[in-house]
Design an enzyme around this catalytic site. Structure first.
Site, PDB file in Angstrom:
ATOM      1  CB  CYS A 183      -0.885  -0.023   1.250  1.00 10.23           C
ATOM      2  SG  CYS A 183      -1.975   1.404   1.391  1.00 10.23           S
ATOM      3  CG  HIS A 225      -7.344   2.650   1.500  1.00  9.30           C
ATOM      4  ND1 HIS A 225      -6.495   2.936   2.545  1.00  9.30           N
ATOM      5  CD2 HIS A 225      -6.585   2.007   0.569  1.00  9.30           C
ATOM      6  CE1 HIS A 225      -5.271   2.471   2.245  1.00  9.30           C
ATOM      7  NE2 HIS A 225      -5.310   1.899   1.056  1.00  9.30           N
TER       8      HIS A 225
HETATM    9 CO    CO Z   1      -3.723   0.980   0.062  1.00 13.05          CO
END
Ligand code: CO
Length: 174
Positions: free
Chosen positions: A93, A140
């Site tokens: 990420c 997210h």
């Molecule tokens: Co991410």
């Protein structure tokens, strides 16, 4: 315009993002800036909270620079409506640099969202990296990071990196 990416430890990454009431030119511009930011960091997905905007918007493009054509998806208010199977693969990420670990997710999904013109778009029965990436980005929007879903062993292995990120991100103006 390339935007600053918010890192692990910053509060905006833990908030539930709000629905987009209407796709406006300003939001489309934000989505384009997010794509530019993502391409610059060689990422394949980015969610609005990662650039400090707590709204339900994600951008995804699993093609690479070597591909003939880029194929970006802009998705407002994305929702997984069908989930099938399960598979495990390694994830990373842009908000958690230096950490990669296996995550189990549904294998095949159907995703509904609004496109850049505010029209309903449906991606039916997608799988592979595209399905994984979209699920990671939608997480997210709910304040969930992939490191929340990794094994206890991987968590322990990465504990010091996460602690350091969290400490460093507090000194970054947010
Ligand atoms: Co991410």
């Amino acid at each position: 315009m390339v935007l600053p990416i918010y890192l692990y430890g910053q509060k905006v990454l833990r908030k539930r993002a709000t629905e987009v009431a209407k796709v406006t030119p300003a939001l489309t511009k934000l989505a384009e800036d997010m794509l530019e930011t993502m391409y610059k960091s060689a990422g394949i997905g980015l969610a609005a909270p990662q650039v400090g905007q707590s709204i339900r918007l994600i951008v995804v493009d699993i093609t690479s620079e070597e591909d003939e054509e880029r194929k970006p998806y802009l998705m407002f208010n994305p929702q997984v409506t069908v989930k099938k199977g399960a598979c495990t693969a390694e994830e990373g990420c842009l908000s958690v640099p230096g950490v990669w670990a296996d995550v189990e997710r549904p294998e095949t999904i159907t995703v509904e969202s609004l496109d850049k013109d505010g029209k309903r778009q449906v991606l039916r029965d997608i799988d592979g990296i595209l399905a994984r990436c979209i699920q990671h980005e939608i997480d997210h929007l709910d304040g969930v990071l992939f490191v929340d879903k990794i094994s206890a062993t991987d968590r322990t292995l990465n504990e010091s990196k996460l602690k350091k990120l969290s400490k460093d991100s507090k000194s970054v103006p947010a």
